[in-house]
Design a protein around this motif. Structure first.
Motif, PDB file in Angstrom:
ATOM      1  N   LEU A  12     -24.436 -23.241  12.707  1.00 15.17           N
ATOM      2  CA  LEU A  12     -23.592 -24.355  12.307  1.00 15.17           C
ATOM      3  C   LEU A  12     -22.373 -24.453  13.211  1.00 15.17           C
ATOM      4  CD1 LEU A  12     -24.718 -22.826   9.527  1.00 15.17           C
ATOM      5  CD2 LEU A  12     -23.609 -24.783   8.510  1.00 15.17           C
ATOM      6  N   LEU A  13     -21.984 -25.676  13.544  1.00 18.83           N
ATOM      7  CA  LEU A  13     -20.703 -25.964  14.186  1.00 18.83           C
ATOM      8  C   LEU A  13     -19.877 -26.654  13.128  1.00 18.83           C
ATOM      9  CD1 LEU A  13     -18.636 -26.251  16.414  1.00 18.83           C
ATOM     10  CD2 LEU A  13     -19.934 -28.202  17.307  1.00 18.83           C
ATOM     11  N   GLU A  14     -18.731 -26.040  12.812  1.00 13.89           N
ATOM     12  CA  GLU A  14     -17.942 -26.451  11.653  1.00 13.89           C
ATOM     13  C   GLU A  14     -18.872 -26.331  10.441  1.00 13.89           C
ATOM     14  OE1 GLU A  14     -14.833 -26.425  12.133  1.00 13.89           O
ATOM     15  OE2 GLU A  14     -14.865 -26.654  14.300  1.00 13.89           O
ATOM     16  N   ALA A  15     -19.103 -27.363   9.667  1.00 13.40           N
ATOM     17  CA  ALA A  15     -19.992 -27.252   8.496  1.00 13.40           C
ATOM     18  C   ALA A  15     -21.334 -27.926   8.737  1.00 13.40           C
ATOM     19  CB  ALA A  15     -19.303 -27.862   7.279  1.00 13.40           C
ATOM     20  N   ASN A  16     -21.613 -28.305   9.984  1.00 15.14           N
ATOM     21  CA  ASN A  16     -22.818 -29.071  10.287  1.00 15.14           C
ATOM     22  C   ASN A  16     -23.891 -28.189  10.910  1.00 15.14           C
ATOM     23  OD1 ASN A  16     -21.602 -31.611   9.527  1.00 15.14           O
ATOM     24  ND2 ASN A  16     -20.385 -31.396  11.386  1.00 15.14           N
ATOM     25  N   THR A  17     -25.082 -28.210  10.329  1.00 12.18           N
ATOM     26  CA  THR A  17     -26.210 -27.438  10.834  1.00 12.18           C
ATOM     27  C   THR A  17     -26.705 -28.037  12.141  1.00 12.18           C
ATOM     28  OG1 THR A  17     -26.879 -26.835   8.593  1.00 12.18           O
ATOM     29  CG2 THR A  17     -28.540 -26.597  10.327  1.00 12.18           C
ATOM     30  N   ILE A  18     -26.836 -27.195  13.163  1.00 15.93           N
ATOM     31  CA  ILE A  18     -27.383 -27.627  14.447  1.00 15.93           C
ATOM     32  C   ILE A  18     -28.896 -27.757  14.283  1.00 15.93           C
ATOM     33  CG2 ILE A  18     -27.639 -27.075  16.904  1.00 15.93           C
ATOM     34  CD1 ILE A  18     -24.710 -27.618  15.964  1.00 15.93           C
ATOM     35  N   ALA A  19     -29.437 -28.931  14.589  1.00 16.93           N
ATOM     36  CA  ALA A  19     -30.860 -29.204  14.391  1.00 16.93           C
ATOM     37  C   ALA A  19     -31.705 -28.651  15.525  1.00 16.93           C
ATOM     38  CB  ALA A  19     -31.077 -30.716  14.286  1.00 16.93           C
ATOM     39  N   GLU A  20     -32.947 -28.335  15.191  1.00 14.29           N
ATOM     40  CA  GLU A  20     -33.997 -28.005  16.154  1.00 14.29           C
ATOM     41  C   GLU A  20     -33.706 -26.778  17.016  1.00 14.29           C
ATOM     42  OE1 GLU A  20     -36.749 -29.551  15.739  1.00 14.29           O
ATOM     43  OE2 GLU A  20     -36.018 -31.204  14.534  1.00 14.29           O
ATOM     44  N   VAL A  21     -33.051 -25.766  16.454  1.00 16.01           N
ATOM     45  CA  VAL A  21     -32.800 -24.528  17.191  1.00 16.01           C
ATOM     46  C   VAL A  21     -34.104 -23.743  17.278  1.00 16.01           C
ATOM     47  CG1 VAL A  21     -31.540 -22.330  17.208  1.00 16.01           C
ATOM     48  CG2 VAL A  21     -30.392 -24.434  16.468  1.00 16.01           C
ATOM     49  N   GLN A  22     -34.457 -23.318  18.473  1.00  9.08           N
ATOM     50  CA  GLN A  22     -35.669 -22.529  18.665  1.00  9.08           C
ATOM     51  C   GLN A  22     -35.372 -21.036  18.787  1.00  9.08           C
ATOM     52  OE1 GLN A  22     -37.603 -24.684  21.997  1.00  9.08           O
ATOM     53  NE2 GLN A  22     -39.200 -25.070  20.484  1.00  9.08           N
ATOM     54  N   SER A  23     -34.222 -20.693  19.351  1.00  7.65           N
ATOM     55  CA  SER A  23     -33.842 -19.288  19.455  1.00  7.65           C
ATOM     56  C   SER A  23     -32.331 -19.194  19.619  1.00  7.65           C
ATOM     57  CB  SER A  23     -34.546 -18.608  20.639  1.00  7.65           C
ATOM     58  OG  SER A  23     -34.097 -19.165  21.858  1.00  7.65           O
ATOM     59  N   ALA A  24     -31.802 -18.037  19.269  1.00  9.44           N
ATOM     60  CA  ALA A  24     -30.360 -17.798  19.411  1.00  9.44           C
ATOM     61  C   ALA A  24     -30.122 -16.299  19.523  1.00  9.44           C
ATOM     62  CB  ALA A  24     -29.600 -18.359  18.203  1.00  9.44           C
ATOM     63  N   TYR A  65     -33.709 -30.744  22.368  1.00  7.15           N
ATOM     64  CA  TYR A  65     -32.607 -31.699  22.483  1.00  7.15           C
ATOM     65  C   TYR A  65     -32.995 -33.102  22.039  1.00  7.15           C
ATOM     66  CZ  TYR A  65     -29.015 -34.587  24.684  1.00  7.15           C
ATOM     67  OH  TYR A  65     -28.025 -35.499  24.938  1.00  7.15           O
ATOM     68  N   ASP A  66     -32.120 -33.692  21.223  1.00  6.29           N
ATOM     69  CA  ASP A  66     -32.258 -35.071  20.776  1.00  6.29           C
ATOM     70  C   ASP A  66     -30.921 -35.760  21.039  1.00  6.29           C
ATOM     71  OD1 ASP A  66     -32.495 -37.485  19.465  1.00  6.29           O
ATOM     72  OD2 ASP A  66     -33.060 -36.626  17.533  1.00  6.29           O
ATOM     73  N   ALA A  67     -30.893 -36.638  22.040  1.00  8.03           N
ATOM     74  CA  ALA A  67     -29.642 -37.299  22.439  1.00  8.03           C
ATOM     75  C   ALA A  67     -29.023 -38.113  21.300  1.00  8.03           C
ATOM     76  CB  ALA A  67     -29.892 -38.194  23.652  1.00  8.03           C
ATOM     77  N   ALA A  68     -29.832 -38.531  20.327  1.00  4.59           N
ATOM     78  CA  ALA A  68     -29.321 -39.323  19.211  1.00  4.59           C
ATOM     79  C   ALA A  68     -28.781 -38.461  18.070  1.00  4.59           C
ATOM     80  CB  ALA A  68     -30.423 -40.239  18.680  1.00  4.59           C
ATOM     81  N   ASP A  69     -29.009 -37.153  18.131  1.00  2.00           N
ATOM     82  CA  ASP A  69     -28.583 -36.261  17.048  1.00  2.00           C
ATOM     83  C   ASP A  69     -27.069 -36.047  17.097  1.00  2.00           C
ATOM     84  OD1 ASP A  69     -27.955 -33.342  16.039  1.00  2.00           O
ATOM     85  OD2 ASP A  69     -29.810 -33.964  15.046  1.00  2.00           O
ATOM     86  N   SER A  70     -26.395 -36.321  15.993  1.00  2.00           N
ATOM     87  CA  SER A  70     -24.927 -36.217  15.968  1.00  2.00           C
ATOM     88  C   SER A  70     -24.442 -34.786  16.181  1.00  2.00           C
ATOM     89  CB  SER A  70     -24.375 -36.776  14.657  1.00  2.00           C
ATOM     90  OG  SER A  70     -24.861 -36.031  13.552  1.00  2.00           O
ATOM     91  N   ASP A  71     -25.206 -33.795  15.739  1.00  2.00           N
ATOM     92  CA  ASP A  71     -24.786 -32.404  15.937  1.00  2.00           C
ATOM     93  C   ASP A  71     -24.940 -31.992  17.394  1.00  2.00           C
ATOM     94  OD1 ASP A  71     -24.127 -32.041  13.218  1.00  2.00           O
ATOM     95  OD2 ASP A  71     -26.249 -31.784  12.768  1.00  2.00           O
ATOM     96  N   HIS A  72     -25.950 -32.500  18.081  1.00  2.00           N
ATOM     97  CA  HIS A  72     -26.090 -32.222  19.512  1.00  2.00           C
ATOM     98  C   HIS A  72     -24.956 -32.894  20.282  1.00  2.00           C
ATOM     99  CE1 HIS A  72     -30.656 -31.165  19.179  1.00  2.00           C
ATOM    100  NE2 HIS A  72     -29.876 -30.407  18.426  1.00  2.00           N
ATOM    101  N   LYS A  73     -24.564 -34.093  19.856  1.00  2.00           N
ATOM    102  CA  LYS A  73     -23.413 -34.772  20.463  1.00  2.00           C
ATOM    103  C   LYS A  73     -22.134 -33.961  20.228  1.00  2.00           C
ATOM    104  CE  LYS A  73     -25.264 -39.463  20.159  1.00  2.00           C
ATOM    105  NZ  LYS A  73     -25.129 -40.779  19.526  1.00  2.00           N
ATOM    106  N   ALA A  74     -22.015 -33.355  19.044  1.00  2.00           N
ATOM    107  CA  ALA A  74     -20.822 -32.555  18.730  1.00  2.00           C
ATOM    108  C   ALA A  74     -20.714 -31.341  19.648  1.00  2.00           C
ATOM    109  CB  ALA A  74     -20.851 -32.119  17.267  1.00  2.00           C
ATOM    110  N   ILE A  75     -21.855 -30.761  20.027  1.00  2.00           N
ATOM    111  CA  ILE A  75     -21.838 -29.627  20.968  1.00  2.00           C
ATOM    112  C   ILE A  75     -21.286 -30.085  22.316  1.00  2.00           C
ATOM    113  CG2 ILE A  75     -23.271 -28.004  22.271  1.00  2.00           C
ATOM    114  CD1 ILE A  75     -25.171 -27.954  19.819  1.00  2.00           C
ATOM    115  N   ILE A  76     -21.760 -31.239  22.787  1.00  2.00           N
ATOM    116  CA  ILE A  76     -21.269 -31.768  24.069  1.00  2.00           C
ATOM    117  C   ILE A  76     -19.785 -32.098  23.964  1.00  2.00           C
ATOM    118  CG2 ILE A  76     -21.505 -33.650  25.735  1.00  2.00           C
ATOM    119  CD1 ILE A  76     -24.527 -33.722  24.917  1.00  2.00           C
ATOM    120  N   ASP A  77     -19.355 -32.665  22.831  1.00  2.00           N
ATOM    121  CA  ASP A  77     -17.931 -32.956  22.623  1.00  2.00           C
ATOM    122  C   ASP A  77     -17.103 -31.681  22.689  1.00  2.00           C
ATOM    123  OD1 ASP A  77     -18.479 -35.646  22.330  1.00  2.00           O
ATOM    124  OD2 ASP A  77     -18.347 -35.617  20.125  1.00  2.00           O
ATOM    125  N   ASN A  78     -17.615 -30.590  22.090  1.00  2.00           N
ATOM    126  CA  ASN A  78     -16.906 -29.318  22.124  1.00  2.00           C
ATOM    127  C   ASN A  78     -16.754 -28.835  23.566  1.00  2.00           C
ATOM    128  OD1 ASN A  78     -17.021 -26.111  22.030  1.00  2.00           O
ATOM    129  ND2 ASN A  78     -16.094 -26.821  20.114  1.00  2.00           N
TER     130      ASN A  78
END
Length: 142
Positions: A12-24, A65-78
């Protein structure tokens, strides 16, 4: 000790779950200070003590990666905001035998690498530099 599947882990970034994670992965390390001396006739091996500070290192993840996903956009914003706006709050929820454990870190994105390959989904590798300490929560049975 029982083996536990990674299925159900969340990032999660802040309280938002990052979608489509394959590994970490993430790791915590502590430096050492050598305390060996040439006048020690008894010890034949080097001696060390733990350094005072530990380093949370980096959290890395691979996502579909999904360019339309708001959480993926939040990562780029960070990444783009960097230290101007401060670090984001990252949470890793890990399944364990008692339910889940949460690791909470402050960190900022240092790399965003997109991979486009024939006959594969679009992927992004993300690197987050962790800063400060960590808070590990008590395992939850949720």
């Amino acid at each position: 000790m029982a083996a536990t599947s990674a299925q159900g882990a969340l990032l999660l970034l802040e309280a938002n779950t990052i979608a489509e994670v394959q590994s970490a992965n993430f790791s915590i390390s502590r430096g050492t200070i050598e305390t060996s001396s040439i006048d020690d006739a008894v010890d034949t091996a080097k001696t060390f003590i733990a350094a005072g500070l530990y380093d949370l290192g980096e959290l890395s993840m691979d996502v579909m990666y999904d360019a339309a996903d708001s959480d993926h956009k939040a990562i780029i914003d960070n990444l783009e905001d960097g230290v101007t706006d401060g670090a984001g709050k990252w949470t890793v929820t890990v399944p364990d035998s008692g339910g889940t454990s949460n690791y909470v870190f402050d960190g900022f994105v240092t790399a965003w690498d997109v991979t486009l390959a024939l006959e594969d989904v679009v992927k992004a590798s993300v690197t987050i530099k962790l800063t400060g300490g960590t808070n590990e929560s008590i395992p939850s049975t949720d």
